[in-house]
Every structure is written in C-alpha cells, then in structure tokens.
Write a protein that holds these residues in place. Structure first.
Motif, PDB file in Angstrom:
ATOM      1  N   GLU A  63       0.827  -1.204   0.000  1.00  0.00           N
ATOM      2  CA  GLU A  63       0.000   0.000   0.000  1.00  0.00           C
ATOM      3  C   GLU A  63       0.867   1.261   0.000  1.00  0.00           C
ATOM      4  OE1 GLU A  63      -3.297   1.022   0.006  1.00  0.00           O
ATOM      5  OE2 GLU A  63      -3.695  -0.977  -0.768  1.00  0.00           O
ATOM      6  N   GLN A  64       2.000   1.187   0.683  1.00  0.00           N
ATOM      7  CA  GLN A  64       2.876   2.354   0.757  1.00  0.00           C
ATOM      8  C   GLN A  64       3.751   2.522  -0.478  1.00  0.00           C
ATOM      9  OE1 GLN A  64       4.729   3.354   4.715  1.00  0.00           O
ATOM     10  NE2 GLN A  64       4.127   1.244   5.138  1.00  0.00           N
ATOM     11  N   PHE A  65       3.960   1.427  -1.209  1.00  0.00           N
ATOM     12  CA  PHE A  65       4.905   1.445  -2.324  1.00  0.00           C
ATOM     13  C   PHE A  65       4.650   2.574  -3.324  1.00  0.00           C
ATOM     14  CE2 PHE A  65       5.685  -0.017  -6.748  1.00  0.00           C
ATOM     15  CZ  PHE A  65       7.059   0.134  -6.752  1.00  0.00           C
ATOM     16  N   PRO A  66       3.418   2.771  -3.803  1.00  0.00           N
ATOM     17  CA  PRO A  66       3.209   3.855  -4.774  1.00  0.00           C
ATOM     18  C   PRO A  66       3.575   5.233  -4.230  1.00  0.00           C
ATOM     19  CG  PRO A  66       1.317   2.371  -4.732  1.00  0.00           C
ATOM     20  CD  PRO A  66       2.170   2.025  -3.551  1.00  0.00           C
ATOM     21  N   LEU A  67       3.504   5.386  -2.922  1.00  0.00           N
ATOM     22  CA  LEU A  67       3.788   6.686  -2.331  1.00  0.00           C
ATOM     23  C   LEU A  67       5.281   6.953  -2.190  1.00  0.00           C
ATOM     24  CD1 LEU A  67       1.061   6.680   0.447  1.00  0.00           C
ATOM     25  CD2 LEU A  67       0.871   7.400  -1.918  1.00  0.00           C
ATOM     26  N   GLN A  68       6.081   5.938  -2.473  1.00  0.00           N
ATOM     27  CA  GLN A  68       7.529   6.102  -2.348  1.00  0.00           C
ATOM     28  C   GLN A  68       8.177   6.598  -3.642  1.00  0.00           C
ATOM     29  OE1 GLN A  68       8.587   5.626   0.817  1.00  0.00           O
ATOM     30  NE2 GLN A  68       6.433   5.123   1.172  1.00  0.00           N
ATOM     31  N   GLU A  94      -6.643   4.945 -24.897  1.00  0.00           N
ATOM     32  CA  GLU A  94      -6.723   6.095 -25.817  1.00  0.00           C
ATOM     33  C   GLU A  94      -6.132   7.346 -25.193  1.00  0.00           C
ATOM     34  OE1 GLU A  94     -10.502   7.310 -27.533  1.00  0.00           O
ATOM     35  OE2 GLU A  94     -10.999   5.196 -27.830  1.00  0.00           O
ATOM     36  N   MET A  95      -6.501   7.593 -23.933  1.00  0.00           N
ATOM     37  CA  MET A  95      -6.100   8.841 -23.279  1.00  0.00           C
ATOM     38  C   MET A  95      -4.661   8.817 -22.767  1.00  0.00           C
ATOM     39  SD  MET A  95      -9.572   9.918 -21.157  1.00  0.00           S
ATOM     40  CE  MET A  95      -9.900   8.308 -20.441  1.00  0.00           C
ATOM     41  N   THR A  96      -4.108   7.619 -22.524  1.00  0.00           N
ATOM     42  CA  THR A  96      -2.769   7.528 -21.935  1.00  0.00           C
ATOM     43  C   THR A  96      -1.713   6.995 -22.891  1.00  0.00           C
ATOM     44  OG1 THR A  96      -3.181   5.277 -21.128  1.00  0.00           O
ATOM     45  CG2 THR A  96      -3.781   7.107 -19.655  1.00  0.00           C
ATOM     46  N   SER A  97      -2.155   6.331 -23.971  1.00  0.00           N
ATOM     47  CA  SER A  97      -1.225   5.653 -24.902  1.00  0.00           C
ATOM     48  C   SER A  97      -0.473   4.520 -24.210  1.00  0.00           C
ATOM     49  CB  SER A  97      -0.223   6.646 -25.506  1.00  0.00           C
ATOM     50  OG  SER A  97      -0.890   7.655 -26.232  1.00  0.00           O
ATOM     51  N   LEU A  98      -1.037   3.992 -23.141  1.00  0.00           N
ATOM     52  CA  LEU A  98      -0.463   2.834 -22.450  1.00  0.00           C
ATOM     53  C   LEU A  98      -1.270   1.597 -22.790  1.00  0.00           C
ATOM     54  CD1 LEU A  98       0.186   4.416 -18.926  1.00  0.00           C
ATOM     55  CD2 LEU A  98       1.936   3.703 -20.574  1.00  0.00           C
ATOM     56  N   ASN A  99      -0.618   0.447 -22.749  1.00  0.00           N
ATOM     57  CA  ASN A  99      -1.246  -0.827 -23.070  1.00  0.00           C
ATOM     58  C   ASN A  99      -1.716  -1.474 -21.766  1.00  0.00           C
ATOM     59  OD1 ASN A  99      -2.019  -3.351 -23.880  1.00  0.00           O
ATOM     60  ND2 ASN A  99      -0.101  -3.872 -24.908  1.00  0.00           N
ATOM     61  N   THR A 100      -3.023  -1.565 -21.578  1.00  0.00           N
ATOM     62  CA  THR A 100      -3.550  -2.120 -20.324  1.00  0.00           C
ATOM     63  C   THR A 100      -3.419  -3.634 -20.241  1.00  0.00           C
ATOM     64  OG1 THR A 100      -5.795  -2.215 -21.249  1.00  0.00           O
ATOM     65  CG2 THR A 100      -5.190  -0.227 -20.013  1.00  0.00           C
ATOM     66  N   SER A 101      -2.877  -4.248 -21.252  1.00  0.00           N
ATOM     67  CA  SER A 101      -2.593  -5.684 -21.190  1.00  0.00           C
ATOM     68  C   SER A 101      -1.124  -5.942 -20.873  1.00  0.00           C
ATOM     69  CB  SER A 101      -2.938  -6.358 -22.536  1.00  0.00           C
ATOM     70  OG  SER A 101      -4.306  -6.227 -22.815  1.00  0.00           O
ATOM     71  N   ASN A 102      -0.353  -4.862 -20.785  1.00  0.00           N
ATOM     72  CA  ASN A 102       1.085  -4.984 -20.533  1.00  0.00           C
ATOM     73  C   ASN A 102       1.379  -4.668 -19.061  1.00  0.00           C
ATOM     74  OD1 ASN A 102       3.866  -3.515 -20.307  1.00  0.00           O
ATOM     75  ND2 ASN A 102       4.010  -4.783 -22.139  1.00  0.00           N
ATOM     76  N   PHE A 103       2.035  -5.593 -18.380  1.00  0.00           N
ATOM     77  CA  PHE A 103       2.295  -5.436 -16.941  1.00  0.00           C
ATOM     78  C   PHE A 103       3.081  -4.171 -16.631  1.00  0.00           C
ATOM     79  CE2 PHE A 103       5.355  -6.009 -13.475  1.00  0.00           C
ATOM     80  CZ  PHE A 103       4.484  -6.093 -12.403  1.00  0.00           C
ATOM     81  N   GLN A 104       4.149  -3.907 -17.410  1.00  0.00           N
ATOM     82  CA  GLN A 104       4.992  -2.748 -17.128  1.00  0.00           C
ATOM     83  C   GLN A 104       4.226  -1.442 -17.301  1.00  0.00           C
ATOM     84  OE1 GLN A 104       8.218  -3.708 -19.838  1.00  0.00           O
ATOM     85  NE2 GLN A 104       9.529  -4.283 -18.117  1.00  0.00           N
ATOM     86  N   CYS A 113       0.989  -1.072 -17.040  1.00  0.00           N
ATOM     87  CA  CYS A 113       0.008  -1.008 -15.945  1.00  0.00           C
ATOM     88  C   CYS A 113       0.664  -0.606 -14.629  1.00  0.00           C
ATOM     89  CB  CYS A 113      -0.690  -2.361 -15.792  1.00  0.00           C
ATOM     90  SG  CYS A 113      -1.908  -2.703 -17.090  1.00  0.00           S
ATOM     91  N   MET A 114       1.884  -1.107 -14.397  1.00  0.00           N
ATOM     92  CA  MET A 114       2.590  -0.789 -13.157  1.00  0.00           C
ATOM     93  C   MET A 114       2.846   0.716 -13.058  1.00  0.00           C
ATOM     94  SD  MET A 114       6.266  -2.184 -11.761  1.00  0.00           S
ATOM     95  CE  MET A 114       7.144  -1.367 -13.111  1.00  0.00           C
ATOM     96  N   ILE A 115       3.243   1.344 -14.180  1.00  0.00           N
ATOM     97  CA  ILE A 115       3.499   2.789 -14.169  1.00  0.00           C
ATOM     98  C   ILE A 115       2.226   3.550 -13.829  1.00  0.00           C
ATOM     99  CG2 ILE A 115       4.070   4.779 -15.613  1.00  0.00           C
ATOM    100  CD1 ILE A 115       5.949   2.939 -17.185  1.00  0.00           C
ATOM    101  N   LEU A 116       1.148   3.245 -14.531  1.00  0.00           N
ATOM    102  CA  LEU A 116      -0.096   3.969 -14.310  1.00  0.00           C
ATOM    103  C   LEU A 116      -0.667   3.690 -12.922  1.00  0.00           C
ATOM    104  CD1 LEU A 116      -2.193   5.871 -15.448  1.00  0.00           C
ATOM    105  CD2 LEU A 116      -3.359   3.902 -16.486  1.00  0.00           C
TER     106      LEU A 116
END
Length: 400
Positions: free
Chosen positions: A301-306, A368-378, A380-383
C-alpha cells in the motif's frame, strides 16, 4: 517519612474508627498528635508518646498514672513500626482492661494500612515517572543524554540497547469506558497490565500511557534478529491484546510497531513511524487494526507513495488528458481494481459488477487517453503507482 505520616494520619483515623469501638490518636515521633477521632487534640503535644518511642514498647496509661498528666487519656499506647523503624505512636483510648484485647489488632491494622498506602504511593510515582519519560523521549526530536541515562537508572532500564516503539491508539475509549466501569486511574492500570500480558516482554519494557488516547510500549532488543523474531509474533500478540481490551469496552484500537532505533535517544523515530502507519491506514481504504512494515500488505500500500515526486510529475504530464477526463475518479478506481485483480478481466468485471464488454470498453478508453497498453504489466505498473500516489496525495508530505 514524617511528611507522609502527617498526610496519612487522618485517613487512617477515619478508616480505623469504622471498625474500632474505641477512640484513637496518632502521634509523630516528636510527640505531636497528628490524627485523632477527637479533632480538638490534633496539633497538641502528647509527652507520653516520647516514652513509648524511647522504650519501643506498649505503655499502659490507667487512671492512677494519668492523674497528674496533661493531655493524656486513659488507654494503651503502641509504637508504630515502618520499615523496621519506630515512626510514631498509636493511642487506643479507653479502660486498659477493655482496650487490651483490641489494641494489638488495631496496631497491626494501622501498620498494614500504612504499608499498603506507601506501596501504592511508590507504584503511582513509578507510573508517573514512566509517563514523563515516555513523553520526553517520544515527543522531542532531541533529548539530553545525561537526562535519559538518569531516567534509565531510576526505572531499571539497561542503557545502550536498541529499541523500538509500539503505539496503541484507543481514541476516546478511555473516557467513555471509565464512565461504564471504574475510575480512569484504575482502568489505565488494567489496560497497561493487559498490554504487558499480551506482549510478554521483559521487566524493563516500558508500557505506559502517553496521553488519554494512546498507550506506548518501548521495547529493548539485543539484535536485529531478535527484533525480526518479535515482529513475526506481533500480529498474534496484538490480536490477543485487542481481545483483552474488549473486556473493558475498548473497541477497534489501532496498533502499530515502528522501526528499530539504534539507541533509546533515537526511539522517537520509531514512534513517529508507528504514528505514520496509523495515520496512513486511517486515510487509506485498508480495514486493518494492526500495522508493521513487516506486513506485505502495508508495504504494498505504501509502495506507490515512495516514488519520487519528479517521476510522478513526468507521468502526470504525459497522461494529462486522462487526469482531465470528467469521469476520471470513476475510471481511475476501475483501473486500480483491474490491477489489484491481477489484470484479470473476468475477476475485475465481477468485482465491479460490470459486464465484460463494458470493462473492456473502458480499459480501451484509458488506453486512448494515456497511450499505455492495459494488457502490458509494465505499462500497468506505471499507471497504477501514479494513480495510487495521486489518490493519497494528502498523505504524501507525511510519509517517510
């Protein structure tokens, strides 16, 4: 010692008067009456008391003996012992032959009552000293070494060991529970006893109230391995404590253990971390009562905040169209749920009560709005990390 005797005298007289058929008086070691069932005698000199102290034995005062004595009544005077010393005189007033069967019983009762009161005073003083010490080292970032050493010596704590702090947040339960049960002081004593029982630490473990809403435990360890071992048992021990506190109507306490500090002067850092864990969990959606950084769920839970603010700014600049979308909050929660269900369409749709096609449509909208692939783990991890940090933005400045 005489000061304590003076303060104690009238309390004893009132207690004894309830069980004794005879009037009594208490004199100090100088012969002054400091307590009496006959109030007009308090503060007067009782010369025969000196004889009792000198002889260190009981003295009978019958009618014949007291004829020419001033301020002396018929009865028997007994020396009062405390810590193997004669510190005063108890006078039981009445015909000696009638007083004698009761005299020793009253004397023993007074001495026992005094011992109990003295022990309670010592215990109260120790409790207050622990509270003062905890407030000093936990609420101040900088402390004086010689002062800490003095407290450690006074409380029997080994100086120089590593320490960590446990915080038990009970909210306003102390005041509401005391109204239902017992006095606040007695309730605090019971809650501290429960805490010691649950954590089962050494005698030199400090367990005290920091204020009416928080108890703290300052625990010493000999090594990092011992600290790790304690944390492995921490959840079970804290669960036991929660069950014990429920007996006193203390419900839903929040319990956190801080990191290991190299010295007791630095245990404030451990306390602050425990406080941050409690504060963070209050502001998050986690429904937990027990927190440590040994718990993977807490760490995750804390990880994204780091992540650094600079990285967060770069990504939010890149996904600005998504952040400005009028249904951003709804879509962000959808995406976070999708990630936390291991990017599984079926599980996520079920969790959100959505049709699969609706979920897929909305994920495509995010792409569409982010140009990120929601099937790709990496991708998804960024977003995911950026959205979680954005969600907890109010907590950012307070996280370690």
């Amino acid at each position: 010692m005489m000061k304590e005797l003076v303060q104690f005298a009238q309390t004893v007289v009132k207690a004894v008067a309830k069980i004794s058929p005879f009037a009594i008086s208490l004199s100090d070691n100088h012969g002054y009456i400091i307590g009496s069932t006959q109030l007009d005698r308090i503060g007067t000199m009782h010369f025969p008391s000196r004889e009792v102290i000198e002889k260190n034995t009981s003295v009978i005062f019958d009618k014949t003996k007291i004829e020419k004595m001033e301020n002396v009544l018929e009865g028997i005077a007994f020396p009062l012992q405390f810590d193997h010393k004669t510190v005063g005189v108890l006078g039981v007033i009445g015909p000696p032959e009638q007083v004698k069967p009761y005299g020793l019983l009253v004397k023993n009762y007074v001495e026992m009552l005094w011992q109990q009161t003295f022990r309670q005073q010592i215990a109260d003083m120790e409790v207050k000293t622990k509270e003062t010490f905890a407030q000093y080292i936990l609420l101040n970032e900088v402390v004086e070494k010689h002062r800490v050493e003095h407290y450690c010596k006074m409380l029997g704590i080994t100086y120089g060991k590593m320490n960590f702090c446990i915080v038990i947040d009970i909210g306003n339960s102390l005041l509401t529970s005391a109204k239902k049960h017992i006095s606040i002081d007695h309730l605090k004593e019971n809650l501290v006893r429960c805490t010691k029982e649950a954590y089962g630490g050494p005698d030199e473990m400090i367990c005290t109230f920091l204020n009416t809403e928080k108890m703290v435990v300052i625990r010493q360890v000999n090594s990092k391995e011992e600290y790790r071992s304690i944390l492995q048992c921490f959840h079970d021990q804290s669960t036991e404590l929660i069950n014990l506190l429920q007996i006193y109507s203390i419900n839903n306490p929040l319990i956190a253990a801080g990191s290991l500090s190299s010295s007791i002067e630095e245990v404030n850092q451990s306390y602050q971390e425990a406080e941050r864990l409690i504060r963070f969990t209050k502001e998050s959606d986690m429904h937990l009562n027990i927190f440590t950084n040994y718990n993977w769920n807490i760490i995750l839970e804390q990880f994204p905040l780091q992540i650094p603010d600079s990285f967060h700014e770069k990504v939010t600049f890149r996904i600005k169209p998504f952040l400005e979308y009028d249904r951003f909050n709804e879509m962000a929660e959808l995406f976070i749920t999708y990630c936390e269900n291991n990017m599984n369409i079926s599980k996520t749709a079920k969790a959100l009560f959505l049709h699969r096609n609706t979920l897929i449509y909305r994920l495509n909208k995010i792409e569409e709005m982010t140009s990120l692939n929601t099937s790709n783990f990496q991708d998804c991890m960024i977003l995911y990390t950026v959205l979680k940090k954005t969600k907890h933005a109010p907590s950012l400045s307070r996280m370690p």
